[in-house]
Design a protein around this motif. Structure first.
Motif, short mmCIF file in Angstrom:
data_model
loop_
_atom_site.label_atom_id
_atom_site.label_comp_id
_atom_site.label_asym_id
_atom_site.label_seq_id
_atom_site.Cartn_x
_atom_site.Cartn_y
_atom_site.Cartn_z
N CYS A 1 1.04 -1.20 -0.19
CA CYS A 1 0.29 0.14 0.26
C CYS A 1 0.43 0.99 -0.09
CB CYS A 1 -0.78 -0.12 1.47
SG CYS A 1 -2.20 1.20 1.05
N ARG A 2 2.08 1.11 1.06
CA ARG A 2 2.96 2.45 1.06
C ARG A 2 3.34 2.80 -0.53
NH1 ARG A 2 3.67 0.58 6.53
NH2 ARG A 2 5.82 -0.26 5.24
N ALA A 3 4.05 1.54 -1.16
CA ALA A 3 4.79 1.70 -2.27
C ALA A 3 4.34 2.39 -3.70
CB ALA A 3 5.80 0.45 -2.27
N ALA A 4 2.53 1.47 -3.21
CA ALA A 4 1.86 2.27 -4.49
C ALA A 4 1.47 3.64 -4.60
CB ALA A 4 0.50 1.27 -4.36
N ALA A 5 1.45 3.75 -3.24
CA ALA A 5 1.04 5.09 -2.74
C ALA A 5 2.31 6.13 -3.47
CB ALA A 5 1.13 5.94 -2.09
N HIS A 6 3.37 5.33 -3.15
CA HIS A 6 4.49 6.23 -3.57
C HIS A 6 4.29 6.84 -5.11
CE1 HIS A 6 8.66 7.83 -3.37
NE2 HIS A 6 9.26 7.11 -4.12
N LEU A 7 3.71 5.58 -5.58
CA LEU A 7 4.13 6.03 -7.50
C LEU A 7 3.07 6.33 -7.95
CD1 LEU A 7 5.83 2.57 -8.93
CD2 LEU A 7 6.99 4.79 -8.43
N ARG A 8 2.19 6.60 -6.98
CA ARG A 8 1.15 7.27 -7.82
C ARG A 8 0.67 8.23 -8.83
NH1 ARG A 8 -3.07 6.24 -3.04
NH2 ARG A 8 -2.54 4.37 -4.06
N GLY A 9 0.43 8.17 -10.38
CA GLY A 9 0.33 8.84 -10.91
C GLY A 9 0.92 8.24 -12.27
N THR B 1 -0.79 -7.88 -4.74
CA THR B 1 0.31 -7.07 -4.95
C THR B 1 -0.28 -6.04 -6.19
OG1 THR B 1 2.32 -8.29 -4.17
CG2 THR B 1 3.00 -5.88 -5.45
N ALA B 2 -0.66 -6.48 -7.62
CA ALA B 2 -1.04 -6.01 -8.42
C ALA B 2 -2.24 -4.93 -8.73
CB ALA B 2 -0.89 -6.82 -9.85
N GLU B 3 -2.81 -5.48 -7.55
CA GLU B 3 -3.77 -4.76 -7.20
C GLU B 3 -3.67 -3.02 -6.13
OE1 GLU B 3 -6.24 -7.91 -5.12
OE2 GLU B 3 -7.00 -8.78 -6.94
N TYR B 4 -2.72 -3.91 -5.80
CA TYR B 4 -2.31 -2.42 -4.56
C TYR B 4 -1.33 -0.74 -5.87
CZ TYR B 4 -3.02 -4.13 -0.39
OH TYR B 4 -3.45 -4.62 0.53
N PHE B 5 -1.72 -1.43 -7.24
CA PHE B 5 -0.59 -0.62 -8.32
C PHE B 5 -1.74 -0.03 -8.96
CE2 PHE B 5 2.54 -2.63 -5.86
CZ PHE B 5 3.30 -1.35 -5.85
N ALA B 6 -2.54 -1.08 -9.16
CA ALA B 6 -3.57 -0.74 -10.67
C ALA B 6 -4.98 0.31 -10.11
CB ALA B 6 -4.61 -1.60 -10.86
N ASP C 1 -6.09 4.20 -11.44
CA ASP C 1 -6.60 4.73 -12.58
C ASP C 1 -7.10 4.13 -13.84
OD1 ASP C 1 -6.31 7.11 -11.07
OD2 ASP C 1 -4.57 7.01 -11.66
N GLY C 2 -7.86 2.99 -13.07
CA GLY C 2 -8.30 2.20 -14.39
C GLY C 2 -6.56 1.11 -15.46
N ILE C 3 -5.87 0.83 -14.87
CA ILE C 3 -4.85 0.67 -15.16
C ILE C 3 -4.96 -0.54 -15.67
CG2 ILE C 3 -2.52 0.10 -15.21
CD1 ILE C 3 -2.50 2.48 -13.88
N PRO C 4 -5.35 -0.95 -16.65
CA PRO C 4 -5.71 -3.12 -17.03
C PRO C 4 -4.20 -3.67 -16.07
CG PRO C 4 -4.89 -2.15 -18.99
CD PRO C 4 -4.98 -1.51 -17.77
N ILE C 5 -5.14 -5.00 -15.53
CA ILE C 5 -3.51 -6.26 -14.74
C ILE C 5 -4.26 -7.28 -15.81
CG2 ILE C 5 -3.62 -8.14 -13.29
CD1 ILE C 5 -4.71 -5.71 -10.66
N VAL C 6 -3.49 -7.76 -16.42
CA VAL C 6 -2.69 -9.03 -17.55
C VAL C 6 -2.29 -9.78 -17.27
CG1 VAL C 6 -2.23 -9.55 -19.82
CG2 VAL C 6 -2.91 -7.53 -19.56
N GLN C 7 -2.80 -11.45 -16.65
CA GLN C 7 -2.24 -12.35 -16.01
C GLN C 7 -1.34 -13.59 -16.50
OE1 GLN C 7 -5.33 -12.88 -12.08
NE2 GLN C 7 -3.66 -13.77 -11.85
#
Length: 206
Positions: free
Chosen positions: A38-46, A63-68, A70-76
């Motif tokens: 959660c903290r790491a994703a906040a650091h990279l927000r935007g 982990t991916a869900e924390y970084f996704a 603004d609608g960024i798609p997740i491809v597995q």
């Protein structure tokens, strides 16, 4: 045409704390791992990622869900799943030392790396899977900015492949949990690489 491939090792799990081999075991993030993600994703927000590509194992997907944002798609894809450690999976480092017959280990980069765990995935097969994954990324995301969320040993070989080293040489650097590494390509040529450890902790390859 510029293509940026950023990689991130998943956040911490209980297996990391126990020095236990996870491999293909589908362990979740630990509470500490969720907080750090959660903290790491906040650091990279935007940060303008076009897509996130994650392995199909739960710890990478979580982990991916924390970084996704603004609608960024997740491809597995299974192409970037962790190495299968065979009979070592679920065992601690100390327990692996007591296996009979012993698992062959080679020293690279100041660490010992397991070569022939019974029922495990040979490094040569993992290397070929990393090559397929590289082709997949350049075919689907050429000219774009993509974040890959995967696992320690797979990323060791994938990083080496991106740098142009061989399979064994690529084992010299172990990525930490939540270590962000960015590779920038002009066409098919690597022009820049940089790393940021978002958890500020050094990790072992469990």
């Amino acid at each position: 045409m510029r293509t940026t491939i950023s990689t991130l090792r998943h956040a911490r799990t209980a297996y990391n704390d126990e020095r236990r081999y996870a491999g293909t075991i589908d362990v979740p993030l630990s509470d500490q791992g969720r907080r750090e993600a959660c903290r790491a994703a906040a650091h990279l927000r935007g940060h303008p990622y076009d897509a996130i590509v994650a392995s199909r194992l739960r710890r990478a997907r979580e982990t991916a869900e924390y970084f996704a944002a603004d609608g960024i798609p997740i491809v597995q894809t299974r192409l970037c799943n962790e190495r299968c450690f065979g009979i070592m999976e679920g065992l601690t480092w100390d327990e692996v030392q007591g296996l009979d017959p012993p698992v062959l280990m080679i020293p690279v980069g100041g660490e010992l790396h397991t070569v022939n765990p019974k029922q495990g995935e040979p490094f040569e097969d993992l290397w070929q899977r990393a090559r397929k994954f590289r082709r997949f990324l350049f075919r689907r995301f050429s000219g774009r900015n993509v974040l890959v969320i995967s696992h320690g040993v797979f990323l060791q070989l994938f990083h080496g492949l991106l740098r142009g080293t061989n399979c064994i040489e690529s084992l010299a650097l172990v990525p930490a949990n939540l270590e962000l590494r960015q590779f920038e390509f002009s066409g098919d040529c690597l022009v820049d690489e940089k790393a940021v450890n978002l958890s500020h902790e050094r990790e072992e390859p469990w």
